[in-house]
Design a protein around this motif. Structure first.
Motif, PDB file in Angstrom:
ATOM      1  N   ILE A 128       0.197 -11.396   1.296  1.00 37.96           N
ATOM      2  CA  ILE A 128       1.192 -11.488   0.230  1.00 37.96           C
ATOM      3  C   ILE A 128       2.430 -10.667   0.567  1.00 37.96           C
ATOM      4  N   GLY A 129       2.186  -9.465   1.087  1.00 41.80           N
ATOM      5  CA  GLY A 129       3.287  -8.561   1.418  1.00 41.80           C
ATOM      6  C   GLY A 129       2.875  -7.617   2.530  1.00 41.80           C
ATOM      7  N   TYR A 130       3.862  -6.835   2.985  1.00 51.69           N
ATOM      8  CA  TYR A 130       3.633  -5.985   4.154  1.00 51.69           C
ATOM      9  C   TYR A 130       4.345  -4.643   3.999  1.00 51.69           C
ATOM     10  N   ILE A 131       3.660  -3.588   4.423  1.00 50.54           N
ATOM     11  CA  ILE A 131       4.265  -2.260   4.499  1.00 50.54           C
ATOM     12  C   ILE A 131       4.088  -1.790   5.936  1.00 50.54           C
ATOM     13  N   GLU A 132       5.177  -1.788   6.684  1.00 56.47           N
ATOM     14  CA  GLU A 132       5.133  -1.383   8.092  1.00 56.47           C
ATOM     15  C   GLU A 132       5.298   0.128   8.178  1.00 56.47           C
ATOM     16  N   CYS A 133       4.439   0.784   8.955  1.00 53.62           N
ATOM     17  CA  CYS A 133       4.402   2.250   8.990  1.00 53.62           C
ATOM     18  C   CYS A 133       4.453   2.811  10.406  1.00 53.62           C
ATOM     19  N   GLN A 134       5.034   3.989  10.500  1.00 54.50           N
ATOM     20  CA  GLN A 134       5.006   4.771  11.730  1.00 54.50           C
ATOM     21  C   GLN A 134       4.417   6.135  11.417  1.00 54.50           C
ATOM     22  N   LEU A 135       3.584   6.631  12.316  1.00 61.09           N
ATOM     23  CA  LEU A 135       2.853   7.874  12.078  1.00 61.09           C
ATOM     24  C   LEU A 135       3.796   9.051  11.862  1.00 61.09           C
ATOM     25  N   ASN A 136       3.548   9.782  10.772  1.00 59.09           N
ATOM     26  CA  ASN A 136       4.302  11.003  10.496  1.00 59.09           C
ATOM     27  C   ASN A 136       3.465  12.235  10.817  1.00 59.09           C
ATOM     28  N   ARG A 137       2.211  12.234  10.308  1.00 61.21           N
ATOM     29  CA  ARG A 137       1.297  13.342  10.570  1.00 61.21           C
ATOM     30  C   ARG A 137      -0.116  12.926  10.173  1.00 61.21           C
ATOM     31  N   PHE A 138      -1.091  13.732  10.506  1.00 56.37           N
ATOM     32  CA  PHE A 138      -2.461  13.442  10.083  1.00 56.37           C
ATOM     33  C   PHE A 138      -3.218  14.741   9.899  1.00 56.37           C
ATOM     34  N   PHE A 139      -4.267  14.676   9.080  1.00 54.26           N
ATOM     35  CA  PHE A 139      -5.056  15.858   8.757  1.00 54.26           C
ATOM     36  C   PHE A 139      -6.540  15.525   8.864  1.00 54.26           C
ATOM     37  N   ASN A 140      -7.302  16.420   9.455  1.00 62.35           N
ATOM     38  CA  ASN A 140      -8.757  16.298   9.442  1.00 62.35           C
ATOM     39  C   ASN A 140      -9.254  16.896   8.136  1.00 62.35           C
ATOM     40  N   ILE A 141      -9.790  16.046   7.269  1.00 56.92           N
ATOM     41  CA  ILE A 141     -10.270  16.503   5.973  1.00 56.92           C
ATOM     42  C   ILE A 141     -11.683  15.977   5.760  1.00 56.92           C
ATOM     43  N   GLY A 142     -12.660  16.878   5.695  1.00 56.83           N
ATOM     44  CA  GLY A 142     -14.039  16.458   5.513  1.00 56.83           C
ATOM     45  C   GLY A 142     -14.475  15.543   6.645  1.00 56.83           C
ATOM     46  N   ASP A 143     -15.083  14.421   6.279  1.00 55.20           N
ATOM     47  CA  ASP A 143     -15.557  13.495   7.316  1.00 55.20           C
ATOM     48  C   ASP A 143     -14.552  12.379   7.608  1.00 55.20           C
ATOM     49  N   HIS A 144     -13.307  12.526   7.110  1.00 51.65           N
ATOM     50  CA  HIS A 144     -12.264  11.530   7.342  1.00 51.65           C
ATOM     51  C   HIS A 144     -11.004  12.176   7.928  1.00 51.65           C
ATOM     52  N   ILE A 145     -10.135  11.321   8.415  1.00 55.23           N
ATOM     53  CA  ILE A 145      -8.797  11.740   8.822  1.00 55.23           C
ATOM     54  C   ILE A 145      -7.827  11.133   7.825  1.00 55.23           C
ATOM     55  N   PHE A 146      -6.972  11.980   7.233  1.00 53.51           N
ATOM     56  CA  PHE A 146      -5.964  11.467   6.312  1.00 53.51           C
ATOM     57  C   PHE A 146      -4.687  11.229   7.108  1.00 53.51           C
ATOM     58  N   VAL A 147      -4.283   9.962   7.166  1.00 48.40           N
ATOM     59  CA  VAL A 147      -3.160   9.536   7.997  1.00 48.40           C
ATOM     60  C   VAL A 147      -1.936   9.301   7.118  1.00 48.40           C
ATOM     61  N   VAL A 148      -0.840   9.952   7.451  1.00 47.57           N
ATOM     62  CA  VAL A 148       0.407   9.802   6.690  1.00 47.57           C
ATOM     63  C   VAL A 148       1.416   9.021   7.520  1.00 47.57           C
ATOM     64  N   GLY A 149       1.948   7.967   6.920  1.00 48.12           N
ATOM     65  CA  GLY A 149       2.926   7.157   7.633  1.00 48.12           C
ATOM     66  C   GLY A 149       4.236   7.066   6.880  1.00 48.12           C
ATOM     67  N   LYS A 150       5.323   6.957   7.617  1.00 47.59           N
ATOM     68  CA  LYS A 150       6.626   6.699   7.015  1.00 47.59           C
ATOM     69  C   LYS A 150       6.811   5.188   6.943  1.00 47.59           C
ATOM     70  N   VAL A 151       7.185   4.705   5.772  1.00 45.64           N
ATOM     71  CA  VAL A 151       7.415   3.274   5.599  1.00 45.64           C
ATOM     72  C   VAL A 151       8.765   2.920   6.222  1.00 45.64           C
ATOM     73  N   VAL A 152       8.737   2.049   7.235  1.00 41.11           N
ATOM     74  CA  VAL A 152       9.967   1.670   7.930  1.00 41.11           C
ATOM     75  C   VAL A 152      10.408   0.253   7.584  1.00 41.11           C
ATOM     76  N   CYS A 153       9.540  -0.486   6.906  1.00 40.41           N
ATOM     77  CA  CYS A 153       9.889  -1.834   6.444  1.00 40.41           C
ATOM     78  C   CYS A 153       8.910  -2.230   5.352  1.00 40.41           C
ATOM     79  N   CYS A 154       9.430  -2.864   4.316  1.00 44.89           N
ATOM     80  CA  CYS A 154       8.598  -3.320   3.205  1.00 44.89           C
ATOM     81  C   CYS A 154       9.035  -4.739   2.868  1.00 44.89           C
ATOM     82  N   ASP A 155       8.097  -5.663   2.866  1.00 49.49           N
ATOM     83  CA  ASP A 155       8.438  -7.077   2.762  1.00 49.49           C
ATOM     84  C   ASP A 155       7.398  -7.786   1.894  1.00 49.49           C
ATOM     85  N   ILE A 156       7.818  -8.823   1.150  1.00 48.03           N
ATOM     86  CA  ILE A 156       6.890  -9.566   0.318  1.00 48.03           C
ATOM     87  C   ILE A 156       7.298 -11.031   0.266  1.00 48.03           C
ATOM     88  N   ASN A 157       6.317 -11.911   0.222  1.00 44.64           N
ATOM     89  CA  ASN A 157       6.582 -13.334   0.026  1.00 44.64           C
ATOM     90  C   ASN A 157       7.188 -13.484  -1.363  1.00 44.64           C
TER      91      ASN A 157
END
Length: 197
Positions: A115-144
């Motif tokens: 339906i739509g798209y959020i294109e991202c580029q990596l900004n930073r990431f954090f090791n939290i518990g048993d997951h990695i929290f990935v932060v991205g900067k939105v560089v393009c946002c598009d929708i049908n």
């Protein structure tokens, strides 16, 4: 009824998206995610939690880009292919019979049927518990455009029919849009006692 804190997420119906990343062989990896959240408007940041063993994180750690594909009921039956574990380098999109299209900014492909798209580029990431929290900067946002609600300037959930993850293989969809007035008028300041106009 009290439940094990480990299962806290089962109290939350979470919007489900498909994140696409690019393998080193340039094929497209795709996986469903519901641990995802907006973070900031300015700059536009969005984040999601990923199991560090998943190909999604392996690919992002390598090429620093991904696409959040906003999906709805039309591809719901493809989830079983996208969630399945394949050998590294095998495209889930090919297994699911979904088509790809080029993104506008990042080098990772989109899902054509989304339906739509959020294109991202990596900004930073954090090791939290048993997951990695990935932060991205939105560089393009598009929708049908057929899924865009012009009046409310947002996705038209009635047409898009997004779905939500509840637990394991349980999902919910067909949310009904309603309007709620959230603005609260300030109370009129009362005249001090003993004074009149």
């Amino acid at each position: 009824m009290e439940i094990n804190p480990t299962f806290y997420h089962r109290l939350l119906a979470r919007p489900t998206v498909i994140i696409t990343t690019r393998f080193r062989n340039n094929k497209t990896n795709a996986a469903p995610f519901s641990f995802i959240t907006p973070i900031s408007f300015k700059p536009p940041y969005i984040g999601f939690a990923c199991d560090p063993r998943h190909d999604t994180w392996r690919n992002i750690n390598y090429n620093k880009e991904w696409v959040i594909n906003i999906v709805g009921e039309k591809i719901f039956d493809k989830l079983k292919f996208l969630a399945k574990k394949y050998p590294y380098g095998v495209s889930e999109l090919e297994q699911a019979g979904l088509e790809e299209s080029e993104s506008k900014v990042v080098k990772v492909n989109r899902i054509r049927q989304a339906i739509g798209y959020i294109e991202c580029q990596l900004n930073r990431f954090f090791n939290i518990g048993d997951h990695i929290f990935v932060v991205g900067k939105v560089v393009c946002c598009d929708i049908n455009k057929i899924y865009w609600d012009k009046e409310n300037k947002a996705i038209d959930v009635k047409k898009a029919k997004p779905f939500f993850h509840v637990s394991n293989e349980v999902f919910a969809y067909r949310a009904k849009p309603i309007k709620v007035e959230l603005k609260v008028e300030e109370e009129k300041k009362s005249e001090p006692e003993g004074e009149s106009k």
